[in-house]
Design an enzyme around this catalytic site. Sequence first.
Site, PDB file in Angstrom:
ATOM      1  N   GLN A   1      51.730  46.286  72.182  1.00 27.60           N
ATOM      2  CA  GLN A   1      50.692  47.053  71.498  1.00 27.60           C
ATOM      3  C   GLN A   1      49.417  46.227  71.341  1.00 27.60           C
ATOM      4  O   GLN A   1      48.315  46.717  71.582  1.00 27.60           O
ATOM      5  CB  GLN A   1      51.195  47.511  70.120  1.00 27.60           C
ATOM      6  N   ARG A  39      48.210  51.458  76.750  1.00 27.90           N
ATOM      7  CA  ARG A  39      49.582  50.932  76.835  1.00 27.90           C
ATOM      8  C   ARG A  39      50.073  51.040  78.275  1.00 27.90           C
ATOM      9  O   ARG A  39      50.713  50.132  78.811  1.00 27.90           O
ATOM     10  CB  ARG A  39      50.528  51.713  75.903  1.00 27.90           C
ATOM     11  N   ASP A  47      48.254  50.308  59.908  1.00 30.64           N
ATOM     12  CA  ASP A  47      49.513  50.805  60.466  1.00 30.64           C
ATOM     13  C   ASP A  47      50.223  51.562  59.342  1.00 30.64           C
ATOM     14  O   ASP A  47      49.806  51.498  58.171  1.00 30.64           O
ATOM     15  CB  ASP A  47      50.348  49.598  60.945  1.00 30.64           C
ATOM     16  N   CYS A  99      47.960  51.766  65.863  1.00 29.84           N
ATOM     17  CA  CYS A  99      48.897  51.786  66.999  1.00 29.84           C
ATOM     18  C   CYS A  99      49.565  53.143  67.167  1.00 29.84           C
ATOM     19  O   CYS A  99      50.071  53.442  68.242  1.00 29.84           O
ATOM     20  CB  CYS A  99      49.931  50.686  66.840  1.00 29.84           C
TER      21      CYS A  99
HETATM   22  N1  NVA Z   1      54.992  49.028  62.333  1.00 29.88           N
HETATM   23  C1  NVA Z   1      55.455  50.233  62.979  1.00 29.88           C
HETATM   24  C2  NVA Z   1      54.873  50.362  64.347  1.00 29.88           C
HETATM   25  C3  NVA Z   1      55.281  51.598  65.086  1.00 29.88           C
HETATM   26  C4  NVA Z   1      54.755  51.633  66.491  1.00 29.88           C
HETATM   27  C5  NVA Z   1      56.982  50.223  63.018  1.00 29.88           C
HETATM   28  O1  NVA Z   1      57.555  49.159  63.279  1.00 29.88           O
HETATM   29  O2  NVA Z   1      57.587  51.262  62.790  1.00 29.88           O
HETATM   30  N1   CP Z   2      52.650  52.485  69.069  1.00 31.57           N
HETATM   31  C1   CP Z   2      53.905  52.666  69.501  1.00 31.57           C
HETATM   32  O1   CP Z   2      54.607  51.729  69.891  1.00 31.57           O
HETATM   33  O2   CP Z   2      54.316  53.969  69.512  1.00 31.57           O
HETATM   34  P1   CP Z   2      55.794  54.523  69.720  1.00 31.57           P
HETATM   35  O3   CP Z   2      56.594  54.148  68.516  1.00 31.57           O
HETATM   36  O4   CP Z   2      55.609  55.998  69.863  1.00 31.57           O
HETATM   37  O5   CP Z   2      56.369  53.907  70.970  1.00 31.57           O
END
Ligand code: NVA
Ligand code: CP
Length: 303
Positions: free
Chosen positions: A134, A287, A219, A259
Amino acid sequence: MSLKHYLQFTDLTADEYAYLFERAALIKKKFKTYEKHQTLTDRTLAMIFEKASTRTRVSFEAGMYQLGGSVVHLTTGDSQLGRAEPIEDSARVISRMVDLVMIRTYEQTKIERFAEYSRVPVINGLTNEYHPCQILADIFTFIEHRGSIRGKTVAWVGDGNNMANTWLQAAELLGFTVHVSTPNGYEIDQAVAGVSDSCYKVFKDPMQACAGADLVTTDVWTSMGYEAENEARKKAFADWCVDADMMRAAKPDALFMHCLPAHRGEEVEAEVIDGPQSVVWDEAENRLHVQKALMEYLLLGRL
Ligand code: NVA
Ligand code: CP
């Protein structure tokens, strides 16, 4: 070529990142003009998901097909991984049959153990600690919009999580600074990030973290695997919502990144994520392009 994994952002050098960003730009240009770019014909990528995903799944799967290869998709529920087959055995078996493995899982130690027993490169598709693919896409996106990120300031508003740790690793490696503001109890663990003091500054007030920033990013308040803490986090994070005032505190041409997936009204206001400074859709698309460059690099080196 010696075996190279991508388990953390620090697994590549600044010089290798410069190459990858150049290569990703070329790959993206060819994609946009429907020009074939099939450097991984007949190669197979295994994707192992122990957590949900939209972007990571689609970008790796579409990317591998576009490079001329194919993919195998495994989850905990539909493989022996969910029935306690040791990671070491899974790694030995899977890596005899495919050329590359991407894993999204919980503890970083799991992916490290897999890599130790793998005959082929392993890519981190997100762990509790890091999300290097990411940040690779995010920095490529910053460069596309604003040029080099060296010397710039990135404001991190929110949880001291996998994304935050990886931003710090990138800052140390590529020479920029992160202004971090997290609620009490959700601070960054510097030992996990593995960085020195010089690449980041901590601010109690998120508004101060955003002051003069070139990029504001956040995030979700609750990452995957931490759902039991959701209610407590909602209370603790109430003041860590990126809003128009925070964007006004940043530089006038500051970008906003997330993200994704996002929760409008929680970590970001709709007017920010859907506003003119937001580049979240470019981030998501990128990505695809950066990971194609990464897969190619891990298997073939510089072309
Ligand atoms: N910090 C989040 C990012 C998701 C792409 C997670 O780990 O769920
Ligand atoms: N940002 C990201 O990794 O998204 P997903 O959880 O949808 O893969």
